[in-house]
Design an enzyme around this catalytic site. Structure first.
Site, PDB file in Angstrom:
ATOM      1  N   ASP A   8     -17.656  -6.848 -19.611  1.00  0.00           N
ATOM      2  CA  ASP A   8     -17.284  -6.785 -21.018  1.00  0.00           C
ATOM      3  C   ASP A   8     -17.547  -5.386 -21.572  1.00  0.00           C
ATOM      4  OD1 ASP A   8     -16.267  -7.801 -23.338  1.00  0.00           O
ATOM      5  OD2 ASP A   8     -18.081  -8.845 -23.954  1.00  0.00           O
ATOM      6  N   GLU A  36     -20.402 -10.455 -18.017  1.00  0.00           N
ATOM      7  CA  GLU A  36     -20.282 -11.674 -18.818  1.00  0.00           C
ATOM      8  C   GLU A  36     -19.842 -12.830 -17.934  1.00  0.00           C
ATOM      9  OE1 GLU A  36     -18.340 -13.397 -22.971  1.00  0.00           O
ATOM     10  OE2 GLU A  36     -18.588 -11.246 -22.630  1.00  0.00           O
TER      11      GLU A  36
END
Length: 489
Positions: free
Chosen positions: A73, A79
């Site tokens: 991310d 993430e």
């Protein structure tokens, strides 16, 4: 075989969504110290961590065999977005699977760098210079519900939920920040200072507690996605269960029109920051119009409503079993009672911020220092290190000082296996088959696509559906053209 998007079957009956699709997105902080005592910049470390992913899949944004999404991310944060889940413990297992996968990427870099290097993955929500990264919750709701109206009803609960499910942190004010006036102290929440309003479509510029951007990742005529971005990342498994379970019950009560607190706070942003500095919940919250209520009073009302709701809650097909909801409400009640009495011994192995505050107080007394001491900051951060055997969280678990909700075996299964009772099962089976054949495919939350020899697209608009003959046809198409795909990756 192109598809119009019609669903094959629907597992969820009409009426209240007492069985609900849920997901959690977790952003991780990363750091690396080298053998010579230096530090690697996060951008370089992130590239090293994701290098084997890019080498295998030609992308740093992939869906895994467990049907989860793993990606890099903005801000060099790995993430993990869980696959669609239908029960709280199932969601917990798949959220913890992300810890295992991301820590595995870090471990490989550590081995490559050689002896003396240390790569850290932190499941927290703020770095040392005040930048925040999130833990986002997603709940499926029916399209007929007004998302803004639903959000406004949820906001007072979410503002006070930090008292029962915050991660806790030592707060040091940054010059010019809205919270500079508070001074150094202990906060029950890590995200409280980083949200600015209750409900809006913004994400980073002016973070709301609930994001209203209309991305259902499902049949848009039937469903909406409630996107909650105010919560802290949870380390203790019971805290995670309470965070998700209490939100589910409040959401059910709102949908059902069940009697519960109806309040509108005069200033959402000020309220959430003030509550964060008050571990007893005595903060007085002005209401719109006239009157006030304390944060603890609000949580007590929500908990009492949930206790009554469990007595009349309609039966669900699948999802979280009633006995698990009863366990959640029991923990909720015990936490509210602890806030009221000041005796936290009944929850000091289950609630993150209570566990952390107890740990910090013990070290503070032992070292004879105040909360501003660097050693305590190190302990605060080390609690969120996900590495088994190194992070303080895992050390406390191994010593029996933090309670479990699930098992290591269930988490390890979730690393490789999608939920069996949601659309994720179809995505996972499709991906495993395609990768075994080396077939060129593209997937997202709703679509499965075989790219060659002729594009074949299938849309799965019903996230409750775990069995669809159209996926079998798509797999058969890949089998029929297996010789076209060459060597599997």
């Amino acid at each position: 075989m192109t598809d119009s998007g019609a669903a094959a079957t629907t597992a969820e009956p009409a009426g209240a969504l007492t069985t609900r699709i849920m997901g959690v997105e977790t952003e991780y902080g990363i750091a690396c110290t080298t053998a010579d005592g230096g530090r690697m910049i996060p951008d370089e470390l992130a590239r090293l961590m994701f290098r084997p992913v890019v080498e295998k899949y030609a992308s740093s944004n992939i869906f895994t065999s467990s049907a989860a999404r793993l990606y890099l991310d903005v801000g060099s944060h790995p993430e993990w977005a869980t696959a669609e889940c239908r029960s709280i413990t199932q969601l917990l297992n798949h959220e913890r699977a992300g810890d295992v996968v991301v820590d595995g990427l870090a471990g490989r870099v550590e081995q490559e760098l050689g002896e003396g290097a240390r790569v850290y993955v932190f499941k927290n929500n703020v770095d040392s210079i005040g930048n925040s990264y999130g833990c986002h919750e997603n709940y499926l709701v029916r399209r007929g519900l007004s998302l803004k109206k639903l959000g406004l009803a949820l906001v007072p609960f979410l503002i006070t939920r930090q008292l029962i499910a915050g991660a806790g942190k030592i707060y040091r004010p940054f010059p010019g920040s809205p919270s500079e006036r508070y001074g150094t102290g202990f906060c029950v929440s890590q995200r409280a200072d980083h949200v600015w309003e209750g409900v809006s479509s913004a994400t980073t510029r002016s973070r709301p507690m609930i994001n209203t951007r209309d991305e259902p990742h499902a049949d848009s005529e039937r469903f909406r996605r409630l996107h909650v971005i105010v919560g802290d990342s949870s380390m203790a498994e019971p805290t995670f269960a309470l965070k998700i379970g209490s939100a589910l019950l409040v959401l059910e009560m709102i949908e059902a029109g069940f009697p519960m607190p109806e309040v509108e706070l005069a200033n959402d942003a000020a309220a959430i920051r003030d509550i964060a500095r008050d571990p007893r919940g005595r903060t007085v919250l002005p209401l719109t119009g006239e009157g006030t209520v304390t944060a603890l009073e609000l949580q007590d009302r929500y908990c009492s409503a949930a206790e009554r709701w469990l007595d009349v809650r309609p039966p669900s097909r699948g999802g979280t079993p009633p006995e698990e909801f009863a366990r959640i409400v029991d923990l909720w009640r015990r936490t509210v009672t602890a806030l009221d009495t000041g005796d936290f011994s009944t929850v000091d192995t289950e609630i993150d911020w209570v566990i952390k505050r107890k740990l910090l107080n013990r070290y503070r007394e032992r070292l004879g220092v105040d909360l501003g001491h660097p050693k305590l900051a190190q302990i605060d951060l080390a609690y969120h290190d996900v590495r088994p055997g190194r992070g303080l969280y895992s050390t406390l678990v191994n010593r029996g000082m933090i309670a479990r909700w699930t098992t290591d075996e269930a988490i390890e299964t979730a690393v490789h296996t999608p939920p069996h009772d949601t659309r994720a099962a179809l995505r996972g089976r499709f991906l495993d088959h395609a990768r075994a054949l080396g077939a060129p495919v593209t997937v997202d939350w709703m679509r499965l696509r075989v790219n060659r020899p002729e594009p074949q697209v299938l849309q799965l608009g019903d996230p409750f559906t775990a069995d669809d003959p159209r996926v079998d046809e798509l797999i058969s198409y890949m089998d029929a053209h297996a010789t076209d795909y060459g060597t599997p990756s």
